[in-house]
Design a protein around this motif. Structure first.
Motif, short mmCIF file in Angstrom:
data_model
loop_
_atom_site.label_atom_id
_atom_site.label_comp_id
_atom_site.label_asym_id
_atom_site.label_seq_id
_atom_site.Cartn_x
_atom_site.Cartn_y
_atom_site.Cartn_z
N SER A 134 64.42 21.00 6.97
CA SER A 134 63.25 20.16 7.25
C SER A 134 63.44 18.75 6.69
CB SER A 134 62.00 20.77 6.63
OG SER A 134 62.07 20.73 5.22
N ILE A 135 62.71 17.79 7.27
CA ILE A 135 62.73 16.42 6.78
C ILE A 135 62.23 16.38 5.34
CG2 ILE A 135 61.56 14.18 6.99
CD1 ILE A 135 61.94 14.31 9.96
N GLU A 136 61.28 17.25 5.02
CA GLU A 136 60.75 17.31 3.66
C GLU A 136 61.85 17.65 2.65
OE1 GLU A 136 57.60 17.32 6.46
OE2 GLU A 136 59.29 18.73 6.30
N ASN A 139 64.09 14.62 2.36
CA ASN A 139 63.40 13.56 1.62
C ASN A 139 63.38 13.87 0.13
OD1 ASN A 139 62.33 11.03 2.16
ND2 ASN A 139 60.23 11.76 1.98
N LYS A 198 58.94 4.94 9.67
CA LYS A 198 58.50 6.34 9.66
C LYS A 198 58.71 6.97 11.04
CE LYS A 198 54.48 9.27 8.70
NZ LYS A 198 53.04 9.30 8.31
N ASN A 199 58.39 6.22 12.09
CA ASN A 199 58.55 6.74 13.45
C ASN A 199 60.01 7.04 13.76
OD1 ASN A 199 55.80 6.58 13.97
ND2 ASN A 199 55.93 4.57 14.93
N SER A 201 62.43 7.81 11.53
CA SER A 201 62.92 8.94 10.73
C SER A 201 62.43 10.29 11.24
CB SER A 201 62.51 8.75 9.27
OG SER A 201 61.11 8.71 9.13
N THR A 202 61.33 10.29 12.00
CA THR A 202 60.79 11.56 12.51
C THR A 202 60.99 11.73 14.01
OG1 THR A 202 58.60 10.54 12.79
CG2 THR A 202 59.03 11.68 10.71
N ARG A 222 68.16 8.13 11.90
CA ARG A 222 67.01 8.79 11.29
C ARG A 222 67.26 9.04 9.80
NH1 ARG A 222 66.46 13.82 15.18
NH2 ARG A 222 68.72 13.72 14.88
N LEU A 226 65.28 7.20 6.52
CA LEU A 226 64.73 7.94 5.38
C LEU A 226 65.24 7.36 4.05
CD1 LEU A 226 64.90 11.75 6.30
CD2 LEU A 226 62.85 10.40 5.85
#
Length: 456
Positions: A134-136, A139, A198-199, A201-202, A222, A226
Motif C-alpha cells: 500500500s501507499i501507506e 509513505n 498528491k494526485n 502519487s496516488t 509516483r 511521494l
C-alpha cells in the motif's frame, strides 16, 4: 534494474544495458578532441555488493575508469552545479535519484553540509509498488528514513535537481500554460501545488498523461512525488526553484573551477561569456555604454520610481547587443532576441532572461508590442516600466552606434530628457527623431554641429 529486490546485487539485465551504453559513450567521445574523461557511479553501484567487480570488468573491457562516489559527494556535485548555474545563494538542494536522495545545505554561496538518504524512486518502486504494497506502507518507510535528516537542514528555499523534480516542474508549467519553455530556473510556491503532487502519487499510470507527465516517467514518478512531498515538508520549504543541471555538470565544474574555490568569479556569467565568445564579439567594448546606461537609469530611477533591480538586466542587454550583428546587420536586434531566449540560461531568473530578450526585441523605433507583451505578461515588468527600460536601452545603443563620442551628460527634468555633448550628434539625432518615447517623456539634444566655412 531489479537490484533492490535482490539485496542490491547488480542483475544481468542491468549489467547488459550499462555495458552497451558505456560502449556507445566511448565511441562518441572518440569523435571529439577530448583531453579528459570523467566517469562517476552513484547509489546503484555503491549499494551493490558486486559494484566493484563491475567497475573492474568495465576497466578491463572498455579501458574506462569509473569512480564510485558516496552520497555526500553526490549531493555536493549537484549543489555545486546549482550554486554556479542558478540565481541562488541560499537554500537546500534536493536530488531524488533511483537509489538515494541527496541533499546539500547552501548558505551565503557556500555548501555548508551534505546528507544522503537511502530513498530513491527505483528503490521505492521495487520494494513497494512492484510488490503491491500500500501507499501507506511506502509513505511510512519514506518518513522513517527522512526522520534521520539532521535538524539544521531547514530552509524555505528548495532547489530541485534531477529527473523526478524536473518532471513535476514541467507538469506545473503545462498545467499553468507557463509562457516560457525553459525548465532551468523555473520556480513556484509549494502551497499552490500540494494537491497536484498528491494526485500524482496516488494516480494510476493511465491517468498520468492527464497530469502532464511524460511516458518516460510513468514507472517512477509516483514514487518520486511521494519522496519529494516528504522531503519538502520536513525541511519546511515554501518555494522551489528547478535546476536543469545536476551531478553531471557538478563533476565537470568540480574539475574546471578547482583553482577558483569551486565558484565562478562574481563578474563572470557563464552564459554571457559563452555567447560573446561563440559569436565573436571581441571587437566590441561595451564598458562606455554601460557607464552611460547607469547614469541614465539613475535619473529615471529617481524621477520615475523605476525599481533599481532592473539595472542589472539593462546592463545584460547592452552587453549582449553585439551578438546580433554577427548574424546580419539588418534585424540584428531580432537575431539577438532569439539567441538570448534560447541561450541565456545560467545565473539568471526567468524574469531577468525574458526582460533582457525583450529589450533587444524592441530595440529601435518601437518600445512595445501589444501581442508580444500579452504573451509574456506574467514574467515581465509593468507596461510603463518596460517602456522606460526599452527607451533607456534604445537611447544608449543609438548614441553609441551613431557617434564616436565616449561619454554623455544627461538631464531629466519635468519629463524632458536632455542629452548633452560638446560634439556633433547629427546622425544619432536623426535616428532618435523616429524613436517612440514613453507617454510622458520628451527628448532633446544639446550638441555642437559645426562645419568648415564654404563659399560655393
Amino acid at each position: 534494474e531489479g537490484a533492490y529486490a535482490k539485496e542490491g546485487y547488480l542483475q544481468p539485465i542491468g549489467i547488459h544495458r550499462a555495458y552497451l551504453a558505456l560502449n556507445e559513450f566511448i565511441k562518441t567521445i572518440k569523435q571529439y578532441p577530448v583531453k579528459q574523461t570523467l566517469c562517476v557511479a552513484t547509489s546503484a553501484l555503491r549499494d551493490a555488493p558486486n559494484g566493484k567487480s563491475f567497475t573492474s570488468w568495465i576497466k578491463q573491457q572498455l579501458n574506462l575508469d569509473i569512480e564510485i562516489i558516496d552520497g555526500t559527494v553526490e549531493a555536493r556535485y549537484g549543489a555545486l552545479a546549482a550554486l554556479n548555474l542558478l540565481p541562488i545563494s541560499n537554500g537546500i538542494s534536493i536530488d531524488i535519484g533511483g537509489g538515494s536522495s541527496d541533499l546539500a545545505l547552501i548558505k551565503n554561496s557556500k555548501i555548508i553540509d551534505t546528507y544522503s538518504i537511502n530513498l530513491g524512486t527505483v528503490r521505492i518502486k521495487e520494494l513497494f509498488f512492484d510488490t503491491d504494497s500500500s501507499i501507506e506502507e511506502a509513505n511510512a518507510y519514506i518518513i522513517n528514513e527522512i526522520s534521520k535528516l539532521p535538524s539544521h537542514f531547514r530552509h524555505p528555499q528548495a532547489i530541485g535537481i534531477g529527473g523526478t523534480i524536473r518532471s513535476l516542474s514541467k507538469g506545473i508549467m503545462k498545467s499553468e500554460a507557463y509562457p516560457l519553455d525553459k525548465i532551468h530556473a523555473f520556480s513556484y510556491k509549494i502551497k499552490n501545488h500540494l494537491e497536484y503532487f498528491k494526485n500524482i502519487s496516488t494516480a494510476s499510470k493511465t491517468l498520468l498523461p492527464y497530469l502532464h507527465i511524460s511516458k518516460g516517467r510513468f514507472d517512477t514518478i509516483r514514487e518520486g512525488a511521494l519522496i519529494f512531498q516528504a522531503i519538502i515538508n520536513t525541511i519546511e520549504a515554501k518555494k522551489v526553484i528547478t535546476s536543469g543541471v545536476g551531478v553531471r555538470e557538478g563533476v565537470f565544474l568540480n574539475s574546471f573551477l578547482e583553482k577558483s574555490n569551486f565558484i565562478f568569479p562574481k563578474n563572470i556569467n557563464p552564459s554571457i561569456k559563452s555567447m560573446r565568445d561563440r559569436f565573436d564579439t571581441s571587437y566590441s567594448n561595451t564598458s562606455k555604454q554601460k557607464k552611460s546606461a547607469k547614469k541614465l537609469f539613475k535619473l529615471f530611477s529617481k524621477e520615475e520610481n523605476l525599481p533599481k533591480l532592473y539595472l542589472k538586466t539593462l546592463l545584460y542587454a547592452i552587453r549582449l547587443t553585439p551578438i546580433g550583428y554577427t548574424f546580419n546587420i539588418y534585424d540584428a536586434h531580432q537575431h539577438a532576441y532569439y539567441t538570448i531566449k534560447h541561450e541565456f540560461n545560467f545565473g539568471v531568473t526567468h524574469k531577468e532572461m525574458i526582460l533582457t530578450a525583450m529589450l533587444l526585441r524592441f530595440g529601435g523605433e518601437k518600445l512595445y508590442d501589444k501581442e508580444v507583451y500579452k504573451k509574456y505578461k506574467t514574467v515581465l515588468p509593468k507596461k510603463q516600466e518596460l517602456k522606460i527600460l526599452s527607451f533607456i536601452y534604445t537611447v544608449i545603443i543609438t548614441l553609441y552606434e551613431n557617434s564616436f563620442i565616449e561619454d554623455f551628460e544627461f538631464e531629466l527634468k519635468d519629463n524632458l530628457l536632455i542629452i548633452k555633448t560638446d560634439k556633433s550628434l547629427y546622425l544619432a539625432e536623426e535616428k532618435l527623431k523616429d524613436l517612440e518615447c514613453p507617454s510622458n517623456i520628451e527628448l532633446k539634444i544639446q550638441d555642437i554641429q559645426e562645419i568648415p566655412r564654404f563659399n560655393f
